[in-house]
Design an enzyme around this catalytic site. Structure first.
Site, mmCIF file in Angstrom:
data_model
loop_
_atom_site.group_PDB
_atom_site.id
_atom_site.type_symbol
_atom_site.label_atom_id
_atom_site.label_comp_id
_atom_site.label_asym_id
_atom_site.label_seq_id
_atom_site.Cartn_x
_atom_site.Cartn_y
_atom_site.Cartn_z
ATOM 1 N N GLY A 1 10.820 -5.335 3.829
ATOM 2 C CA GLY A 1 12.002 -6.165 3.998
ATOM 3 C C GLY A 1 13.320 -5.423 3.995
ATOM 4 N N ARG B 1 -0.236 -5.424 8.190
ATOM 5 C CA ARG B 1 -0.247 -6.833 7.798
ATOM 6 C C ARG B 1 0.381 -7.651 8.913
ATOM 7 N NH1 ARG B 1 5.036 -7.556 7.331
ATOM 8 N NH2 ARG B 1 6.347 -5.916 6.404
#
Length: 419
Positions: free
Chosen positions: A158, A284
């Protein structure tokens, strides 16, 4: 007969975490969340998700909890929607003889220094880079690079800790801060190394890969340096055919070079003079609600595909008919210090824009906010759909502006105390 269990090791705090559990139920499995603190995921209580409290940073404790679950029901799969626990989930799946990626490949991929070396050795285009374990090494690496550099932790998610450093003083300050940290925001231990890399200014994209197949290319919007907060995404990216092919080829090449090729991978790239350079590969599914954009624009359910793969079920990546064609998301962030006002009115203002289909503020009225340094600084989002990407982007931009104008109130100026 009771439903088989699909275990989730922790979750991401926003976006697809809830959807993973919903898809598990839709496919006939019972989702079970293994977490050190289930309370950090409000959806778990709201959806009455079965939870097991366990120290997910302790491999032995985690394995013991899984064995207890397996003694009472059939465990059909183990997944995680969190960047920080994908390796733990892969380990557990392998020990149980269940589908999943190579745990060793995932662990190597999560260390950006190891990942970057592997990609370079395999001939995948990447930025120039160095790995530094001390502030002095980071400064030397920046001087070798010449010009501004990006300094980032070798593990993270992030955009946390990613910063543009324009001179030696900024490198000293930021590398020193990163190297002094011993744990991340999840309380997990962090390696005492940083990546010092070439600053690329070309347009940024992501390619969503499933297995060894490039599903879609996403145009990314990133905030102003020195931080790199993702402020929005457009699906699909509008590109000339040669550039689109270069991005997809580099992404798939990177996934293969890292020994992945099972399930989802989120590959971030920048175009540099026509060369698609891989910034990083995340083993992911994408965050930032990109899977939701792909579902709306292309009719491809990436969350469902990942859950089906984890359960050992056939995966279909062919989009459904009748989908809109394009979808865009814009995240609401503050330009300065402010206070959230009427969030319901802000959501309504955003949704009044033709094409806007979703709007959400993440924090309650009265919350003091400031400029975003990473994904945690996002205040909310808006999603718009249209026939063409330029239309969905325009609608999302308008909805974001209206939502922000309605939501934000100027923070009161602090009065100076009399001398």
């Amino acid at each position: 007969m009771s439903a088989p269990l699909l275990l989730f090791v922790e979750s991401n705090t926003t976006g697809t975490g809830r959807q993973f559990a919903q898809r598990a139920r839709a496919f006939g499995a019972e989702p079970v969340l293994l977490s050190a603190d289930p309370g950090r995921y409000p959806y778990a209580a709201d959806d009455e998700l079965r939870t097991v409290v366990v120290d997910t940073a302790d491999g032995d404790a985690l394995w013991a909890a899984v064995q207890r679950l397996a003694a009472g029901a059939r465990v059909a799969g183990v997944l995680s929607s969190s960047e920080y626990y994908v390796a733990a989930a892969a380990d557990l799946a392998a020990r149980l003889g269940l589908p999943g990626p190579s745990a060793d490949a995932v662990r190597a991929c999560r260390d950006k220094s190891v990942q970057r070396r592997s990609l370079a050795d395999a001939g995948v285009p990447v930025p120039r880079f160095s790995v530094a374990g001390t502030v002095a090494d980071a400064v030397a690496a920046a001087q070798w690079q010449g010009g501004p550099v990006v300094v980032k932790p070798v593990q993270g998610s992030g955009s946390l800790g990613v910063r543009l450093c324009r001179d030696s003083g900024e490198v000293v300050a930021h590398a020193g801060e990163l190297l002094s940290a011993t744990v991340n925001e999840r309380g997990l231990r962090t390696p005492a190394r940083v990546l010092v890399e070439q600053y690329l200014t070309g347009a940024e994209f992501s390619v969503e890969v499933f297995g060894e197949h490039a599903v879609v290319t996403v145009a990314k919007h990133v905030g102003e340096p020195p931080v790199f907060v993702e402020t929005g995404h457009d699906v699909p990216a509008v590109l000339p055919a040669p550039e689109a092919a270069a991005l997809a080829d580099s992404a798939v090449h990177a996934v293969k070079a890292l020994g992945l090729g099972w399930g989802a991978a989120h590959v971030e790239l920048r175009l540099d003079g026509g060369v698609a350079r891989v910034i990083e590969v995340n083993p992911r599914l994408a965050g930032g609600m990109i899977p939701e954009l792909v579902r709306r624009a292309r009719g491809i359910d990436l969350v469902g595909a990942q859950v089906r793969a984890g359960l050992g079920l056939p995966v279909d990546l062919i989009g459904t008919s009748g989908t809109v064609g394009a979808a865009s998301i814009r995240f609401l962030t503050a330009d300065g210090d402010a206070v959230l006002g009427d969030t319901d009115a802000a959501e309504a203002a955003a949704l009044a824009v033709p094409g806007a289909v979703d709007a959400a503020l993440y924090r309650p009225p009265g919350t003091r906010v400031g400029p975003a340094e990473d994904f945690r600084g996002r205040l909310g989002h808006v999603i718009a759909v249209a026939d063409r990407p330029e239309e969905s982007a325009r609608a999302a931009d308008t909805a974001r502006s209206l939502g922000l104008a309605t939501a934000l109130e100027h923070a009161p100026v602090k009065e100076e105390m009399p001398v």
